[in-house]
Design a protein around this motif. Sequence first.
Motif, PDB file in Angstrom:
ATOM      1  N   SER A   1      12.891 -10.291  33.957  1.00 18.56           N
ATOM      2  CA  SER A   1      14.300 -10.244  33.341  1.00 18.56           C
ATOM      3  C   SER A   1      13.973 -11.251  32.695  1.00 18.56           C
ATOM      4  O   SER A   1      15.253 -10.535  31.470  1.00 18.56           O
ATOM      5  CB  SER A   1      14.087 -10.191  35.105  1.00 18.56           C
ATOM      6  OG  SER A   1      15.586 -11.375  35.048  1.00 18.56           O
ATOM      7  N   LYS A   2      13.175 -12.762  32.344  1.00 25.52           N
ATOM      8  CA  LYS A   2      14.116 -13.577  31.265  1.00 25.52           C
ATOM      9  C   LYS A   2      14.249 -13.096  29.746  1.00 25.52           C
ATOM     10  O   LYS A   2      14.883 -13.768  29.038  1.00 25.52           O
ATOM     11  CB  LYS A   2      13.418 -14.765  32.298  1.00 25.52           C
ATOM     12  CG  LYS A   2      13.861 -15.460  33.300  1.00 25.52           C
ATOM     13  CD  LYS A   2      12.739 -16.767  33.112  1.00 25.52           C
ATOM     14  CE  LYS A   2      12.214 -16.898  34.995  1.00 25.52           C
ATOM     15  NZ  LYS A   2      11.671 -18.202  34.801  1.00 25.52           N
TER      16      LYS A   2
ATOM     17  N   LEU B   1      21.406 -20.305  34.289  1.00 26.23           N
ATOM     18  CA  LEU B   1      22.719 -21.516  35.642  1.00 26.23           C
ATOM     19  C   LEU B   1      21.452 -22.723  35.797  1.00 26.23           C
ATOM     20  O   LEU B   1      20.531 -22.662  36.019  1.00 26.23           O
ATOM     21  CB  LEU B   1      22.431 -21.101  37.099  1.00 26.23           C
ATOM     22  CG  LEU B   1      24.398 -21.750  37.979  1.00 26.23           C
ATOM     23  CD1 LEU B   1      24.244 -21.084  39.027  1.00 26.23           C
ATOM     24  CD2 LEU B   1      25.362 -22.399  37.688  1.00 26.23           C
TER      25      LEU B   1
ATOM     26  N   ARG C   1      18.041  -4.581  35.608  1.00 30.94           N
ATOM     27  CA  ARG C   1      17.374  -3.118  36.685  1.00 30.94           C
ATOM     28  C   ARG C   1      18.521  -2.365  37.257  1.00 30.94           C
ATOM     29  O   ARG C   1      18.753  -3.634  38.918  1.00 30.94           O
ATOM     30  CB  ARG C   1      16.526  -2.292  36.543  1.00 30.94           C
ATOM     31  CG  ARG C   1      15.289  -2.699  38.355  1.00 30.94           C
ATOM     32  CD  ARG C   1      14.357  -2.613  38.452  1.00 30.94           C
ATOM     33  NE  ARG C   1      14.271  -1.175  38.935  1.00 30.94           N
ATOM     34  CZ  ARG C   1      12.846  -0.520  38.693  1.00 30.94           C
ATOM     35  NH1 ARG C   1      11.948  -0.721  39.315  1.00 30.94           N
ATOM     36  NH2 ARG C   1      13.167   0.750  39.842  1.00 30.94           N
TER      37      ARG C   1
ATOM     38  N   CYS D   1       7.971 -10.431  36.996  1.00 25.79           N
ATOM     39  CA  CYS D   1       8.716  -9.578  37.303  1.00 25.79           C
ATOM     40  C   CYS D   1      10.022 -10.975  36.550  1.00 25.79           C
ATOM     41  O   CYS D   1      10.929  -9.792  36.024  1.00 25.79           O
ATOM     42  CB  CYS D   1       9.383  -8.649  38.710  1.00 25.79           C
ATOM     43  SG  CYS D   1       8.314  -7.746  39.172  1.00 25.79           S
ATOM     44  N   ASP D   2       9.632 -11.342  37.590  1.00 23.36           N
ATOM     45  CA  ASP D   2      10.887 -12.050  36.910  1.00 23.36           C
ATOM     46  C   ASP D   2      10.820 -12.326  35.288  1.00 23.36           C
ATOM     47  O   ASP D   2      11.521 -13.695  34.777  1.00 23.36           O
ATOM     48  CB  ASP D   2      10.941 -13.789  37.935  1.00 23.36           C
ATOM     49  CG  ASP D   2       9.574 -14.640  37.568  1.00 23.36           C
ATOM     50  OD1 ASP D   2       8.832 -13.777  38.202  1.00 23.36           O
ATOM     51  OD2 ASP D   2       9.333 -16.126  37.062  1.00 23.36           O
TER      52      ASP D   2
ATOM     53  N   ARG E   1      25.070  -6.903  39.063  1.00 23.53           N
ATOM     54  CA  ARG E   1      24.343  -7.687  39.215  1.00 23.53           C
ATOM     55  C   ARG E   1      23.204  -7.875  38.045  1.00 23.53           C
ATOM     56  O   ARG E   1      23.027  -8.875  37.706  1.00 23.53           O
ATOM     57  CB  ARG E   1      23.642  -7.801  40.667  1.00 23.53           C
ATOM     58  CG  ARG E   1      22.607  -8.720  41.396  1.00 23.53           C
ATOM     59  CD  ARG E   1      22.296  -8.478  42.410  1.00 23.53           C
ATOM     60  NE  ARG E   1      21.619  -7.310  42.494  1.00 23.53           N
ATOM     61  CZ  ARG E   1      20.420  -6.639  43.660  1.00 23.53           C
ATOM     62  NH1 ARG E   1      20.109  -7.585  44.536  1.00 23.53           N
ATOM     63  NH2 ARG E   1      19.908  -5.729  43.155  1.00 23.53           N
ATOM     64  N   ALA E   2      23.050  -6.655  37.990  1.00 17.65           N
ATOM     65  CA  ALA E   2      22.241  -6.108  36.863  1.00 17.65           C
ATOM     66  C   ALA E   2      22.309  -6.851  35.326  1.00 17.65           C
ATOM     67  O   ALA E   2      21.474  -7.650  34.726  1.00 17.65           O
ATOM     68  CB  ALA E   2      21.287  -5.051  37.192  1.00 17.65           C
TER      69      ALA E   2
ATOM     70  N   HIS F   1      21.380 -16.327  37.808  1.00 21.11           N
ATOM     71  CA  HIS F   1      20.112 -17.555  38.396  1.00 21.11           C
ATOM     72  C   HIS F   1      19.644 -18.304  37.192  1.00 21.11           C
ATOM     73  O   HIS F   1      19.202 -19.545  37.219  1.00 21.11           O
ATOM     74  CB  HIS F   1      19.291 -16.812  39.398  1.00 21.11           C
ATOM     75  CG  HIS F   1      18.035 -18.126  39.415  1.00 21.11           C
ATOM     76  ND1 HIS F   1      17.955 -19.019  40.688  1.00 21.11           N
ATOM     77  CD2 HIS F   1      16.643 -18.301  39.954  1.00 21.11           C
ATOM     78  CE1 HIS F   1      17.078 -19.532  41.366  1.00 21.11           C
ATOM     79  NE2 HIS F   1      16.553 -19.325  40.237  1.00 21.11           N
ATOM     80  N   ASN F   2      18.936 -17.432  35.894  1.00 20.60           N
ATOM     81  CA  ASN F   2      18.382 -18.078  35.240  1.00 20.60           C
ATOM     82  C   ASN F   2      18.783 -18.688  33.651  1.00 20.60           C
ATOM     83  O   ASN F   2      18.762 -19.306  33.350  1.00 20.60           O
ATOM     84  CB  ASN F   2      17.496 -17.325  33.957  1.00 20.60           C
ATOM     85  CG  ASN F   2      16.166 -16.957  35.366  1.00 20.60           C
ATOM     86  OD1 ASN F   2      15.679 -18.075  35.761  1.00 20.60           O
ATOM     87  ND2 ASN F   2      15.835 -15.936  35.480  1.00 20.60           N
TER      88      ASN F   2
ATOM     89  N   LYS G   1      26.468 -14.154  40.960  1.00 13.29           N
ATOM     90  CA  LYS G   1      25.230 -15.144  40.384  1.00 13.29           C
ATOM     91  C   LYS G   1      24.613 -15.540  41.355  1.00 13.29           C
ATOM     92  O   LYS G   1      23.160 -16.054  40.138  1.00 13.29           O
ATOM     93  CB  LYS G   1      26.275 -16.190  41.787  1.00 13.29           C
ATOM     94  CG  LYS G   1      27.369 -17.285  41.411  1.00 13.29           C
ATOM     95  CD  LYS G   1      27.834 -18.383  42.114  1.00 13.29           C
ATOM     96  CE  LYS G   1      28.650 -19.365  42.091  1.00 13.29           C
ATOM     97  NZ  LYS G   1      29.618 -19.833  42.620  1.00 13.29           N
ATOM     98  N   ILE G   2      23.069 -14.831  41.857  1.00 11.38           N
ATOM     99  CA  ILE G   2      21.755 -14.470  42.180  1.00 11.38           C
ATOM    100  C   ILE G   2      21.163 -14.048  40.386  1.00 11.38           C
ATOM    101  O   ILE G   2      20.816 -14.214  39.987  1.00 11.38           O
ATOM    102  CB  ILE G   2      21.619 -13.327  43.138  1.00 11.38           C
ATOM    103  CG1 ILE G   2      21.735 -14.070  44.950  1.00 11.38           C
ATOM    104  CG2 ILE G   2      19.878 -12.977  43.000  1.00 11.38           C
ATOM    105  CD1 ILE G   2      20.589 -15.787  45.300  1.00 11.38           C
TER     106      ILE G   2
ATOM    107  N   THR H   1      22.001 -10.426  34.583  1.00 10.44           N
ATOM    108  CA  THR H   1      21.299 -11.543  34.154  1.00 10.44           C
ATOM    109  C   THR H   1      21.270 -11.117  32.409  1.00 10.44           C
ATOM    110  O   THR H   1      19.900 -12.021  31.927  1.00 10.44           O
ATOM    111  CB  THR H   1      19.769 -10.719  34.699  1.00 10.44           C
ATOM    112  OG1 THR H   1      19.786  -9.536  34.073  1.00 10.44           O
ATOM    113  CG2 THR H   1      19.450 -10.545  36.224  1.00 10.44           C
TER     114      THR H   1
END
Lengths: 282, 291
Positions: free
Chosen positions: A102-103, A133, A108, A98-99, A190-191, A130-131, A126-127, A194
Amino acid sequence: MAVKPSERIMVPLPSHSIVPIEDMHKAPVLQTHQLGIDFGGLTAVNNLNLAIGPTEICGLIGPNGAGKTTVFNLLTNVYQPTRGTILLDGYDTKGKSCDQVSKMGIARTFQNIRLFGKMTVMDNVKIGMHNQLHTSLLSSVTHGFGYKQAEKKAYDKAKELLDFFGMADLRHHQAGSLPYGAQRRLEIVRALATNPKILLLDEPAAGMNPSETAELMENIRRIRDEFQIAVMLIEHDMNLVMGICEGICVLNYGEIIAKGTPDEIKANPKVIEAYLGKKADK
Amino acid sequence: MSFLSNLISGLSLGSIYALIALGYTMVYGIAKMLNFAHGDVIMVGAFTVIVAVNSMGLPAVLGIVLSVLICVVMGVTIERIAYKPLRSSPPLSVLITAIGVSYFLQSLALIIFGSTQKSFPKVFNMEPVHLGELTIKGESIETLVVTTAIMIGLTLFINKTKMGKAMRAVSEDRAAAELMGISVNKTITVTFAIGSALASVAGLFFGATYGFIGPYTGSMPGIKAFVAAVFGGIGSIPGAMLGGILLGVIENLAKAYISTELSDAIVFGVLVLVLCLKPTGLLGKKINEKV
């Protein structure tokens, strides 16, 4: 995440795609080919062929239990498909976690809100980042070596995103304490944090009143226009779906029964049958 | 004055429990499993110091660094080999595997070091401190200083760094965190590494305080620390610190004023009482189930 060029597969557009004309010359951002999943003996989704243009707003509708959320779970690799392929921006997502997916550019929201309720609004965004930062463990401990710069950049970008949805003032609040509508909006922020190429919204208007829904429709359009990304949404509110979607897919019993523009869908007898049942014989 | 000195040695014992409890609570919060082999990491850490200092003649500092490194590598390896393949299995399978790993480590130590307890080297040479009538053992002061520093550092790490935030996100909603691009495997690896490092430090202080280490040394502090984690609210980091310290203080005061034999019974009695009144532990989160 490094993807070797050899992994990049281009397949021709399926003839039954619902990509709008202006997107026709561009490769679709998301494609599925004969996608399917079985749970034990039950086929939840079957023969799913989708092609979504890079800046398309696409609706996925269907009666309850038709497999719409399962499609989202397949697209984000929460479930590994039993058959078929998914190409995200031309790359096969098979076997990715999944991660990693996402990258690769998919984000979603969830049918029932799944924010990190104990964290602040800002930390939730910020979460999402994540990728993007890149601070090493050492620099975050010593607070040197570009840590402050990176943190500042992340903070500014998060604030900008929140501002876009008029939520910047709420950034120090705990996410779980926000009112329902704001929580839904925060999930979208938040979505978006990313940095996706396609955003999947699972029933974004659920539980909203008509004025909130109107605002949401406006926001979805703004997301597409500003960020130049594709949006795919599952929704039961037909005013919303018919109002903003350029293409609509109708799912019933895990298979696509119709694809087309809102007007075509409204007039499709199969769709009417799926939603309302067969006409009685006279 | 004896009350104060009992309190201080209780605090020192409690902060050792807290270090171990942090490992339990972090692994529970993030990997959603009870790592019952965690207590035995303490024993491995302590034995590493013994071998490094007593047998190899290394300086104490090097022995401590070596012990932390070995425990980190071991903790991460255990997770990879024993727990990771069971990530999607029922919790009971993972629990039983953890107990299996615990027995494995104990038996391994039994084969290598034998059943007699080995004396722990004098790694700290601090003289007792006299404040008026009050005498504080050197080990107590060192334990308190180091554990306090570690707990502050850990709190900052969890709240301020990107990895710490990722860990909090995974503990709150693993699937959602993963879909935000956080690698759950990496997060769990880091959690086990931190937990094992804390356990090895705890092993060091435990050895320094009690002087002797055997293959089963880790199990009792391990269980007490687990109790401390539950006491404070399992999954909560401040809860583990509070629970550990309270447990140590209660145990020591019970030993001093009530009965040495009954001290463990009193500790567990307090746990039962707290859980009756507050089932999620002192700082545990309330779980709201939506119907």
